[in-house]
Design a protein around this motif. Sequence first.
Motif, PDB file in Angstrom:
ATOM      1  N   LEU A 191      50.625 -27.393  55.950  1.00 50.02           N
ATOM      2  CA  LEU A 191      49.222 -27.318  56.671  1.00 50.02           C
ATOM      3  C   LEU A 191      49.636 -26.884  58.013  1.00 50.02           C
ATOM      4  CD1 LEU A 191      46.078 -27.636  56.084  1.00 50.02           C
ATOM      5  CD2 LEU A 191      46.451 -29.780  57.045  1.00 50.02           C
ATOM      6  N   GLY A 192      49.723 -25.479  58.385  1.00 51.82           N
ATOM      7  CA  GLY A 192      49.984 -24.860  59.646  1.00 51.82           C
ATOM      8  C   GLY A 192      51.628 -25.177  59.808  1.00 51.82           C
ATOM      9  N   THR A 193      51.975 -25.892  60.760  1.00 53.54           N
ATOM     10  CA  THR A 193      53.460 -26.059  61.117  1.00 53.54           C
ATOM     11  C   THR A 193      53.689 -27.524  60.772  1.00 53.54           C
ATOM     12  OG1 THR A 193      53.002 -26.941  63.378  1.00 53.54           O
ATOM     13  CG2 THR A 193      53.453 -24.555  62.957  1.00 53.54           C
ATOM     14  N   ARG A 194      52.810 -28.252  60.039  1.00 56.17           N
ATOM     15  CA  ARG A 194      53.148 -29.653  59.635  1.00 56.17           C
ATOM     16  C   ARG A 194      53.335 -29.781  57.943  1.00 56.17           C
ATOM     17  NH1 ARG A 194      48.696 -33.599  61.482  1.00 56.17           N
ATOM     18  NH2 ARG A 194      47.449 -32.354  59.837  1.00 56.17           N
ATOM     19  N   THR A 195      54.070 -30.505  57.705  1.00 58.06           N
ATOM     20  CA  THR A 195      54.265 -31.009  56.129  1.00 58.06           C
ATOM     21  C   THR A 195      53.908 -32.259  56.058  1.00 58.06           C
ATOM     22  OG1 THR A 195      56.132 -29.376  55.977  1.00 58.06           O
ATOM     23  CG2 THR A 195      55.889 -31.013  54.335  1.00 58.06           C
ATOM     24  N   ILE A 196      53.245 -32.681  55.186  1.00 63.99           N
ATOM     25  CA  ILE A 196      52.432 -33.829  54.859  1.00 63.99           C
ATOM     26  C   ILE A 196      52.780 -34.265  53.342  1.00 63.99           C
ATOM     27  CG2 ILE A 196      50.480 -35.412  54.820  1.00 63.99           C
ATOM     28  CD1 ILE A 196      49.184 -33.270  56.575  1.00 63.99           C
ATOM     29  N   MET A 197      53.308 -35.352  52.929  1.00 60.42           N
ATOM     30  CA  MET A 197      53.532 -35.807  51.754  1.00 60.42           C
ATOM     31  C   MET A 197      52.179 -36.553  51.306  1.00 60.42           C
ATOM     32  SD  MET A 197      56.551 -34.273  51.257  1.00 60.42           S
ATOM     33  CE  MET A 197      57.310 -34.848  49.759  1.00 60.42           C
ATOM     34  N   VAL A 198      51.681 -36.169  50.418  1.00 58.81           N
ATOM     35  CA  VAL A 198      50.403 -36.977  49.997  1.00 58.81           C
ATOM     36  C   VAL A 198      50.671 -37.667  48.398  1.00 58.81           C
ATOM     37  CG1 VAL A 198      48.016 -36.578  49.562  1.00 58.81           C
ATOM     38  CG2 VAL A 198      49.123 -35.170  51.029  1.00 58.81           C
ATOM     39  N   GLN A 249      46.107 -41.183  48.077  1.00 57.82           N
ATOM     40  CA  GLN A 249      45.644 -40.787  49.401  1.00 57.82           C
ATOM     41  C   GLN A 249      45.011 -39.548  49.314  1.00 57.82           C
ATOM     42  OE1 GLN A 249      49.680 -40.150  50.705  1.00 57.82           O
ATOM     43  NE2 GLN A 249      49.268 -41.975  52.267  1.00 57.82           N
ATOM     44  N   ALA A 250      44.040 -39.242  50.300  1.00 60.92           N
ATOM     45  CA  ALA A 250      43.220 -38.083  50.336  1.00 60.92           C
ATOM     46  C   ALA A 250      43.517 -37.234  51.440  1.00 60.92           C
ATOM     47  CB  ALA A 250      41.659 -38.382  50.231  1.00 60.92           C
ATOM     48  N   VAL A 251      43.317 -35.988  51.635  1.00 57.57           N
ATOM     49  CA  VAL A 251      43.085 -35.094  52.734  1.00 57.57           C
ATOM     50  C   VAL A 251      42.110 -34.143  52.356  1.00 57.57           C
ATOM     51  CG1 VAL A 251      44.699 -33.170  53.477  1.00 57.57           C
ATOM     52  CG2 VAL A 251      45.688 -34.963  52.155  1.00 57.57           C
ATOM     53  N   GLU A 252      41.726 -33.673  53.784  1.00 61.00           N
ATOM     54  CA  GLU A 252      40.583 -32.899  54.012  1.00 61.00           C
ATOM     55  C   GLU A 252      41.001 -31.740  55.114  1.00 61.00           C
ATOM     56  OE1 GLU A 252      35.688 -32.450  54.786  1.00 61.00           O
ATOM     57  OE2 GLU A 252      36.649 -34.528  54.971  1.00 61.00           O
ATOM     58  N   PHE A 253      40.737 -30.316  54.785  1.00 63.13           N
ATOM     59  CA  PHE A 253      41.013 -29.615  55.897  1.00 63.13           C
ATOM     60  C   PHE A 253      40.502 -28.424  56.053  1.00 63.13           C
ATOM     61  CE2 PHE A 253      43.774 -29.223  52.334  1.00 63.13           C
ATOM     62  CZ  PHE A 253      44.098 -27.798  52.074  1.00 63.13           C
ATOM     63  N   SER A 254      40.320 -27.377  56.844  1.00 61.36           N
ATOM     64  CA  SER A 254      40.005 -26.032  56.943  1.00 61.36           C
ATOM     65  C   SER A 254      40.879 -25.443  56.460  1.00 61.36           C
ATOM     66  CB  SER A 254      39.559 -25.922  58.492  1.00 61.36           C
ATOM     67  OG  SER A 254      39.188 -24.419  58.383  1.00 61.36           O
ATOM     68  N   THR A 255      40.404 -24.631  55.354  1.00 66.42           N
ATOM     69  CA  THR A 255      41.445 -23.439  54.803  1.00 66.42           C
ATOM     70  C   THR A 255      41.703 -22.228  55.809  1.00 66.42           C
ATOM     71  OG1 THR A 255      39.568 -22.768  53.555  1.00 66.42           O
ATOM     72  CG2 THR A 255      40.715 -24.278  52.569  1.00 66.42           C
ATOM     73  N   MET A 256      41.076 -22.373  56.755  1.00 66.68           N
ATOM     74  CA  MET A 256      41.314 -21.319  57.793  1.00 66.68           C
ATOM     75  C   MET A 256      42.874 -21.467  58.252  1.00 66.68           C
ATOM     76  SD  MET A 256      39.221 -18.939  57.769  1.00 66.68           S
ATOM     77  CE  MET A 256      39.782 -17.859  59.360  1.00 66.68           C
ATOM     78  N   THR A 257      43.262 -22.835  58.226  1.00 65.94           N
ATOM     79  CA  THR A 257      44.583 -23.127  58.468  1.00 65.94           C
ATOM     80  C   THR A 257      45.510 -22.761  57.403  1.00 65.94           C
ATOM     81  OG1 THR A 257      43.784 -25.033  59.835  1.00 65.94           O
ATOM     82  CG2 THR A 257      46.057 -25.027  59.162  1.00 65.94           C
ATOM     83  N   PRO A 258      46.411 -21.972  57.771  1.00 62.73           N
ATOM     84  CA  PRO A 258      47.545 -21.551  56.674  1.00 62.73           C
ATOM     85  C   PRO A 258      47.935 -22.888  55.956  1.00 62.73           C
ATOM     86  CG  PRO A 258      48.029 -20.456  58.783  1.00 62.73           C
ATOM     87  CD  PRO A 258      47.124 -21.499  59.057  1.00 62.73           C
ATOM     88  N   HIS A 259      47.779 -22.659  54.719  1.00 65.02           N
ATOM     89  CA  HIS A 259      48.050 -23.977  53.793  1.00 65.02           C
ATOM     90  C   HIS A 259      48.722 -23.407  52.571  1.00 65.02           C
ATOM     91  CE1 HIS A 259      44.454 -22.641  52.490  1.00 65.02           C
ATOM     92  NE2 HIS A 259      44.486 -23.179  51.431  1.00 65.02           N
ATOM     93  N   MET A 260      49.637 -24.469  51.930  1.00 68.53           N
ATOM     94  CA  MET A 260      50.268 -24.191  50.629  1.00 68.53           C
ATOM     95  C   MET A 260      50.618 -25.853  50.164  1.00 68.53           C
ATOM     96  SD  MET A 260      54.149 -22.771  49.976  1.00 68.53           S
ATOM     97  CE  MET A 260      54.924 -23.708  51.287  1.00 68.53           C
ATOM     98  N   MET A 261      50.030 -25.762  48.781  1.00 63.73           N
ATOM     99  CA  MET A 261      50.482 -27.114  47.981  1.00 63.73           C
ATOM    100  C   MET A 261      51.575 -26.987  47.147  1.00 63.73           C
ATOM    101  SD  MET A 261      46.430 -28.383  47.827  1.00 63.73           S
ATOM    102  CE  MET A 261      46.638 -28.345  45.961  1.00 63.73           C
TER     103      MET A 261
END
Length: 92
Positions: free
Chosen positions: A41-48, A52-64
Amino acid sequence: DRRGVTIGKMRINPERADVEPVAHPGSEWFTVLSGVIRLTLGTRTIMVTPGQAVEFSTMTPHMMEAHLGPAEILTIFDHAGEKAHLHPGQGA
């Protein structure tokens, strides 16, 4: 313009990794049912992890990506996210 959200259960396999982060209008929420998702998510990497749940704006570059094996998620995204994530013939 259609309003509302799409709810879907998705299985993500390790070989199905996106090539690089993408951004598009909309928002997304997901919770991990099994496995582990590596969310960039942007410059961050989050292990989910499961539960756990995550909510984000998809205007932020993202990859799952699935981490160390397949993962299943329950996801909710708006109409803009539906157009970006679902291929023709797929549905929730």
